[in-house]
Design a protein around this motif. Structure first.
Motif, mmCIF file in Angstrom:
data_model
loop_
_atom_site.group_PDB
_atom_site.id
_atom_site.type_symbol
_atom_site.label_atom_id
_atom_site.label_comp_id
_atom_site.label_asym_id
_atom_site.label_seq_id
_atom_site.Cartn_x
_atom_site.Cartn_y
_atom_site.Cartn_z
ATOM 1 N N ALA A 13 -2.694 13.047 -12.145
ATOM 2 C CA ALA A 13 -1.548 12.391 -11.879
ATOM 3 C C ALA A 13 -1.596 11.167 -11.710
ATOM 4 C CB ALA A 13 -0.539 13.187 -10.893
ATOM 5 N N GLN A 14 -0.661 10.260 -12.141
ATOM 6 C CA GLN A 14 -0.437 8.799 -11.648
ATOM 7 C C GLN A 14 0.974 8.438 -11.291
ATOM 8 O OE1 GLN A 14 -1.962 6.333 -15.065
ATOM 9 N NE2 GLN A 14 -3.110 7.968 -15.809
ATOM 10 N N ILE A 15 0.835 7.787 -10.161
ATOM 11 C CA ILE A 15 2.416 7.310 -9.557
ATOM 12 C C ILE A 15 1.936 5.673 -9.249
ATOM 13 C CG2 ILE A 15 3.965 7.446 -7.889
ATOM 14 C CD1 ILE A 15 2.996 10.424 -7.535
ATOM 15 N N ILE A 16 2.537 4.990 -10.145
ATOM 16 C CA ILE A 16 2.340 3.423 -10.219
ATOM 17 C C ILE A 16 3.456 2.630 -10.040
ATOM 18 C CG2 ILE A 16 0.862 1.580 -11.568
ATOM 19 C CD1 ILE A 16 -0.598 3.955 -12.921
ATOM 20 N N ALA A 17 3.478 2.009 -8.900
ATOM 21 C CA ALA A 17 4.628 1.106 -8.586
ATOM 22 C C ALA A 17 4.421 -0.390 -8.695
ATOM 23 C CB ALA A 17 5.319 1.322 -7.200
ATOM 24 N N GLU A 18 4.446 -0.804 -9.885
ATOM 25 C CA GLU A 18 4.141 -2.281 -10.017
ATOM 26 C C GLU A 18 5.020 -3.141 -9.632
ATOM 27 O OE1 GLU A 18 2.561 -3.235 -14.039
ATOM 28 O OE2 GLU A 18 1.664 -0.951 -14.168
ATOM 29 N N ASN A 19 6.379 -3.124 -9.814
ATOM 30 C CA ASN A 19 7.427 -3.981 -9.495
ATOM 31 C C ASN A 19 8.845 -3.635 -8.841
ATOM 32 O OD1 ASN A 19 6.435 -6.433 -10.733
ATOM 33 N ND2 ASN A 19 6.476 -5.498 -12.558
ATOM 34 N N ALA A 38 -4.494 15.131 -4.847
ATOM 35 C CA ALA A 38 -5.787 15.628 -5.678
ATOM 36 C C ALA A 38 -6.784 14.484 -5.645
ATOM 37 C CB ALA A 38 -5.484 15.964 -7.142
ATOM 38 N N PRO A 39 -7.973 14.819 -5.625
ATOM 39 C CA PRO A 39 -9.154 13.640 -5.848
ATOM 40 C C PRO A 39 -9.112 12.879 -6.835
ATOM 41 C CG PRO A 39 -10.043 15.778 -5.419
ATOM 42 C CD PRO A 39 -8.727 15.966 -5.738
ATOM 43 N N ASN A 40 -8.641 13.135 -8.161
ATOM 44 C CA ASN A 40 -8.576 12.189 -9.314
ATOM 45 C C ASN A 40 -7.238 11.830 -9.605
ATOM 46 O OD1 ASN A 40 -7.528 14.571 -10.329
ATOM 47 N ND2 ASN A 40 -8.824 14.340 -12.141
ATOM 48 N N ALA A 41 -6.128 12.006 -8.572
ATOM 49 C CA ALA A 41 -4.917 11.511 -8.662
ATOM 50 C C ALA A 41 -4.950 9.922 -8.405
ATOM 51 C CB ALA A 41 -3.905 12.292 -7.910
ATOM 52 N N THR A 42 -3.936 8.872 -9.162
ATOM 53 C CA THR A 42 -3.761 7.642 -8.653
ATOM 54 C C THR A 42 -2.494 7.404 -8.083
ATOM 55 O OG1 THR A 42 -5.331 7.302 -10.574
ATOM 56 C CG2 THR A 42 -4.045 5.482 -9.435
ATOM 57 N N ILE A 43 -2.556 6.624 -6.935
ATOM 58 C CA ILE A 43 -1.420 6.175 -6.334
ATOM 59 C C ILE A 43 -1.570 4.774 -6.276
ATOM 60 C CG2 ILE A 43 0.020 6.826 -4.255
ATOM 61 C CD1 ILE A 43 -0.422 9.378 -5.899
ATOM 62 N N CYS A 44 -0.563 3.899 -6.488
ATOM 63 C CA CYS A 44 -0.763 2.665 -6.601
ATOM 64 C C CYS A 44 0.490 1.765 -6.349
ATOM 65 C CB CYS A 44 -1.230 2.195 -7.980
ATOM 66 S SG CYS A 44 -1.589 0.381 -7.970
ATOM 67 N N GLY A 45 0.443 1.044 -5.301
ATOM 68 C CA GLY A 45 1.617 -0.059 -4.768
ATOM 69 C C GLY A 45 2.462 0.688 -3.827
ATOM 70 N N VAL A 74 2.651 11.086 -15.290
ATOM 71 C CA VAL A 74 2.738 9.471 -14.923
ATOM 72 C C VAL A 74 3.926 9.346 -14.718
ATOM 73 C CG1 VAL A 74 2.508 7.291 -15.965
ATOM 74 C CG2 VAL A 74 1.035 9.237 -16.560
ATOM 75 N N LEU A 75 4.245 8.679 -13.556
ATOM 76 C CA LEU A 75 5.371 8.219 -13.004
ATOM 77 C C LEU A 75 5.109 6.541 -12.519
ATOM 78 C CD1 LEU A 75 6.384 10.678 -10.108
ATOM 79 C CD2 LEU A 75 7.144 10.608 -12.549
ATOM 80 N N ARG A 76 5.884 5.789 -13.347
ATOM 81 C CA ARG A 76 5.497 4.460 -13.249
ATOM 82 C C ARG A 76 6.994 3.544 -13.307
ATOM 83 N NH1 ARG A 76 1.183 1.808 -17.052
ATOM 84 N NH2 ARG A 76 0.086 2.266 -15.301
ATOM 85 N N SER A 77 6.827 2.258 -12.242
ATOM 86 C CA SER A 77 8.032 1.397 -11.958
ATOM 87 C C SER A 77 7.239 0.215 -12.626
ATOM 88 C CB SER A 77 8.385 1.742 -10.607
ATOM 89 O OG SER A 77 9.312 0.526 -10.487
ATOM 90 N N VAL A 78 7.902 -0.357 -13.302
ATOM 91 C CA VAL A 78 7.120 -1.609 -13.919
ATOM 92 C C VAL A 78 7.982 -2.717 -14.259
ATOM 93 C CG1 VAL A 78 5.233 -0.333 -15.289
ATOM 94 C CG2 VAL A 78 7.036 -0.732 -16.315
ATOM 95 N N ILE A 79 9.225 -2.556 -14.420
ATOM 96 C CA ILE A 79 10.164 -3.539 -15.263
ATOM 97 C C ILE A 79 11.042 -4.118 -14.220
ATOM 98 C CG2 ILE A 79 11.743 -4.613 -17.118
ATOM 99 C CD1 ILE A 79 10.466 -2.296 -18.917
ATOM 100 N N PRO A 80 10.960 -5.266 -13.693
ATOM 101 C CA PRO A 80 11.788 -5.857 -12.478
ATOM 102 C C PRO A 80 13.144 -6.393 -13.404
ATOM 103 C CG PRO A 80 10.068 -7.497 -13.056
ATOM 104 C CD PRO A 80 9.829 -6.295 -14.025
ATOM 105 N N LYS A 122 0.903 -1.053 0.115
ATOM 106 C CA LYS A 122 -0.069 -0.057 0.067
ATOM 107 C C LYS A 122 0.842 1.221 0.018
ATOM 108 C CE LYS A 122 -3.537 -2.324 2.603
ATOM 109 N NZ LYS A 122 -4.453 -2.063 4.018
ATOM 110 N N PRO A 123 0.579 2.415 -0.807
ATOM 111 C CA PRO A 123 1.070 3.615 -0.597
ATOM 112 C C PRO A 123 1.176 4.025 0.806
ATOM 113 C CG PRO A 123 -0.533 3.794 -2.346
ATOM 114 C CD PRO A 123 -0.686 2.593 -1.559
#
Length: 89
Positions: A40-46, A19-26, A62-68, A9-10
């Motif tokens: 804004a989207q901050i998504i930590a997948e891996n 912000a109410p429509n921002a996404t924070i994930c992982g 968009v900030l994303r961490s995806v590739i292990p 969890k974040p």
């Protein structure tokens, strides 16, 4: 929207604004007095993502961490960074 991903969890400092429509994930950490703006989207997948103190992630960024892998490292913004659409980190 604050989402759990793969059991992580974040962690958001109480003084940070999301912000109410921002996404924070992982596995995301957001430091004191930081602002995550509309769309804004901050998504930590891996890997983890850490937004330091007093940072601003601007609208629709968009900030994303995806590739292990052994050459991948967590994303860390330190402090005082304005991050906007198409900003390299």
């Amino acid at each position: 929207m604050i989402l759990e991903h793969k059991g992580k969890k974040p962690s958001i400092h109480p003084t940070a604004y999301i912000a109410p429509n921002a996404t924070i994930c992982g596995d995301v950490t957001i430091g004191a007095n930081s602002r995550i703006m509309f769309g804004a989207q901050i998504i930590a997948e891996n890997n983890s993502i850490s937004i330091g103190e007093n940072c601003i992630v601007l609208e629709n960024a968009v900030l994303r961490s995806v590739i292990p892998g052994k050459n991948c490292h967590p994303t860390n913004t330190n402090r005082y960074g304005p991050f906007k659409k198409n900003s390299p980190i």
